[in-house]
Design an enzyme around this catalytic site. Structure first.
Site, PDB file in Angstrom:
ATOM      1  N   GLY A 255       0.833  -1.199   0.000  1.00  0.00           N
ATOM      2  CA  GLY A 255       0.000   0.000   0.000  1.00  0.00           C
ATOM      3  C   GLY A 255       0.867   1.248   0.000  1.00  0.00           C
ATOM      4  O   GLY A 255       2.025   1.231   0.407  1.00  0.00           O
ATOM      5  N   GLY A 257       0.450   5.823   0.296  1.00  0.00           N
ATOM      6  CA  GLY A 257      -0.370   7.008   0.462  1.00  0.00           C
ATOM      7  C   GLY A 257       0.463   8.253   0.291  1.00  0.00           C
ATOM      8  O   GLY A 257       1.621   8.199  -0.154  1.00  0.00           O
ATOM      9  N   VAL A 262       3.588   1.167   2.724  1.00  0.00           N
ATOM     10  CA  VAL A 262       3.393   0.061   3.664  1.00  0.00           C
ATOM     11  C   VAL A 262       3.939  -1.221   3.047  1.00  0.00           C
ATOM     12  O   VAL A 262       3.607  -1.559   1.901  1.00  0.00           O
ATOM     13  CB  VAL A 262       1.906  -0.115   4.026  1.00  0.00           C
ATOM     14  CG1 VAL A 262       1.746  -1.221   5.073  1.00  0.00           C
ATOM     15  CG2 VAL A 262       1.320   1.193   4.551  1.00  0.00           C
ATOM     16  N   LYS A 285       4.876   0.457   8.142  1.00  0.00           N
ATOM     17  CA  LYS A 285       4.476   1.712   7.504  1.00  0.00           C
ATOM     18  C   LYS A 285       5.638   2.696   7.590  1.00  0.00           C
ATOM     19  O   LYS A 285       5.933   3.230   8.664  1.00  0.00           O
ATOM     20  CB  LYS A 285       3.232   2.269   8.185  1.00  0.00           C
ATOM     21  CG  LYS A 285       2.643   3.500   7.526  1.00  0.00           C
ATOM     22  CD  LYS A 285       1.318   3.884   8.171  1.00  0.00           C
ATOM     23  CE  LYS A 285       0.668   5.056   7.471  1.00  0.00           C
ATOM     24  NZ  LYS A 285      -0.641   5.396   8.082  1.00  0.00           N
ATOM     25  N   ASP A 391     -10.335  10.815   8.357  1.00  0.00           N
ATOM     26  CA  ASP A 391     -10.034  10.318   7.004  1.00  0.00           C
ATOM     27  C   ASP A 391     -10.665   8.949   6.783  1.00  0.00           C
ATOM     28  O   ASP A 391     -10.012   8.015   6.312  1.00  0.00           O
ATOM     29  CB  ASP A 391      -8.523  10.251   6.783  1.00  0.00           C
ATOM     30  CG  ASP A 391      -8.163  10.147   5.304  1.00  0.00           C
ATOM     31  OD1 ASP A 391      -9.010  10.475   4.450  1.00  0.00           O
ATOM     32  OD2 ASP A 391      -7.032   9.729   4.989  1.00  0.00           O
TER      33      ASP A 391
END
Length: 558
Positions: A255, A257, A262, A285, A391
């Protein structure tokens, strides 16, 4: 100087040693300070309190004309005989507890927990008549526990995690010291046992009679200390995380962002102090510190994850704030690995996905919605302090093996520590956009305040997306048309025309349960529409939303 429990970062300020002798207290605990403690700190002869715990300090306490590595230097007794508070816990100090601590005659609290100290407890500590709190837990200390001074009061003593200790007062429940260990422990003469125990018991009764007004405060302090010890996070280094993730290989990327990436990794961790290391699959992360705001996001997430405990919230394994092999700052969180990915992947599968996912049924989606609602209800109403996620969206909802939901990503979270602070936060005139397009409440875009009703709005949009299968950022939602308006136009008579057809495994139009399914969906859509209303005051609370969804599931399953 009290700077504890803030968000201070950077190197340990070496200029502190130039402060005047009038400095009485130096408190830097619970920050993000790195580096070594500067030499010359023993020159602050006016110190009454000293606390550096829960930072990222390395090295040892310096001693003039010496280079002791890893031990507590004997010159610590030169700090000042008026010192009342000393906290050196959660470091890597080794060696023995120095006898010179006995020179600190006014010492009241001494914390040495979670180091690698060995040897015996110095008998001089029992002569510190003002000492009422001593924590030497989780070290390698052995031998006899003294029975005078602070050692005669079990409520102010923490010794757990030292397997070699023996003797002490009966309330400690330690094994008796062997007669053969004359040099290691004080022999206990059988003739003195009864009078000593009787005297201690009598003194305890008299002592308690004088401290009843203080008893509640001390119990509260001990409870807090024990909870902190139980919540100690395992320490991991940059090299351990690099090894766990194949040096942060692209093949392990799961992942990404705005502020972080991650990675999946295999990390060796201890279940507890007495167990061996076990391999754990984790999610690492890693924050992009070149990105403006990433450090703030890291600190916000650390602060939030330290406080929250709920079955439907991501579990924080540990964190790492250090320097990488190139000498650059490195910050990372180690989280539970959730194998089934995020909810967005299940609601909107990609055509080129190598692992096609089965559509989520009505029952599964309702269960997931309830998990999310329960988590937000906890954050808003049952967590101290209250937390606003800020969020909430499908990509921040992770699904476990059994497809139960887990809310993650607290990088934008806001804490509301008390009613006064909460009112100040809610009175802010301008905060900018806080969240993701499509899920941000309209008042945030208009400069409104951060509040729990903002999370409620995001949850309402998410709920409508889950049961219609439509993403709020689809191309069709433009020129003022939103997912909320689209659903509102069909509610309630035409709800079955807009719900996601993948909800059903059979033709519901021909099913005997059609009326029940229709009633259930209308009720779910009603919750989503109410939560995503334009005006914050018209939205229901997360507590109410969770109750309503639980009732809908009970009706549907009976």
């Amino acid at each position: 100087m009290g700077l504890g429990d803030n968000k201070l970062g950077g190197l340990f300020p070496s200029a502190i040693v130039n402060l005047t002798s009038q400095l009485q207290k130096l408190v830097l605990e619970k920050n993000y300070i790195i580096g070594e403690i500067p030499s010359g700190i023993e020159k602050l002869v006016g110190l009454l309190g000293l606390a550096f715990d829960e930072n990222y300090l390395t090295g040892s306490i310096p001693e003039e004309d010496n280079h002791l590595i890893g031990s507590i230097p004997s010159s610590i007794g030169n700090l000042t005989q008026a010192l009342e508070y000393l906290d050196l816990s959660s470091n890597n100090f080794s060696g023995v507890i120095p006898q010179e601590l006995g020179l600190l005659k006014e010492l009241q609290e001494l914390y040495l927990a979670e180091n690698n100290l060995s040897g015996h407890i110095p008998m001089v500590i029992e002569n510190l008549t003002h000492l009422y709190e001593l924590d030497i837990s989780y070290n390698n200390i052995e031998g006899a526990v003294p029975e005078k001074g602070v050692f005669k009061n079990a409520s102010g003593l923490l010794l757990v995690g030292n397997k070699g200790l023996c003797g002490g007062i009966p309330e400690l429940h330690l094994p008796k010291c062997s007669i053969q260990c004359d040099k290691k422990c004080s022999p206990m003469l059988p003739k003195l046992i009864i009078p000593i125990v009787s005297t201690i018991f009598l003194l305890a009764i008299i002592f308690l009679a004088f401290i009843i007004p203080e008893w509640k405060r001390k119990l509260t302090r001990k409870s807090r200390t024990n909870s902190l010890l139980k919540g100690r996070l395992p320490k991991v280094s940059y090299s351990e995380l690099a090894e766990a993730t194949g040096t942060f290989a692209a093949s392990n990327l799961i992942g990404a962002g705005k502020y972080s990436r991650v990675y999946k990794g295999i990390l060796l961790l201890k279940e507890d102090e007495n167990s061996n290391q076990q391999a754990h699959t984790v999610a690492v992360k890693v924050f992009d510190l070149q990105q403006l705001g990433s450090s703030k996001s890291f600190m916000a997430e650390c602060e939030t994850l330290r406080l929250i405990r709920h079955r439907n919230l991501i579990r924080h394994v540990t964190c790492c704030s250090t320097i990488d092999y190139r000498g650059h700052d490195f910050k990372a969180l180690v989280l539970d690995y959730i194998p089934n990915g995020n909810l967005h992947r299940w609601l909107h599968p990609e055509r080129d996905d190598h692992e096609p996912l089965s559509p989520l049924s009505l029952t599964l989606r309702l269960n997931i919605a309830i998990d999310i609602a329960d988590a937000l209800d906890y954050l808003h109403h049952n967590c101290q302090p209250s937390v606003i996620h800020c969020d909430l969206k499908p990509s921040n909802i992770l699904l476990r093996e059994d497809l139960s939901a887990c809310v993650s990503d607290f990088g934008l979270a806001k804490l509301l520590p008390d009613p006064i602070t909460k009112s100040l936060v809610e009175s802010e005139s301008s905060i900018g956009i806080r969240g993701s397009i499509g899920y941000v409440p309209p008042e945030y875009g208009e400069g409104g305040h951060v509040s729990t009703t903002g999370d409620v709005y995001s949850f309402g949009v998410l709920l409508l997306e889950m049961f219609t299968g439509r993403n709020p950022t689809e191309y069709m939602f433009e020129d003022g048309l939103t997912l909320h308006n689209f659903v509102q136009m069909a509610y309630p008579e035409q709800v079955m025309d807009i719900v996601d057809p993948n909800l059903f495994t059979v033709n519901v139009m021909e099913s005997n349960a059609f009326n029940k399914i229709c009633e259930c969906l209308v009720s779910i859509i009603d919750v989503g529409l109410t939560c995503s209303k334009q005006s914050p005051v018209e939205r229901m609370s997360m507590e109410h939303a969770a109750v309503q969804l639980h009732k809908i599931r009970d009706f549907y399953l009976r």
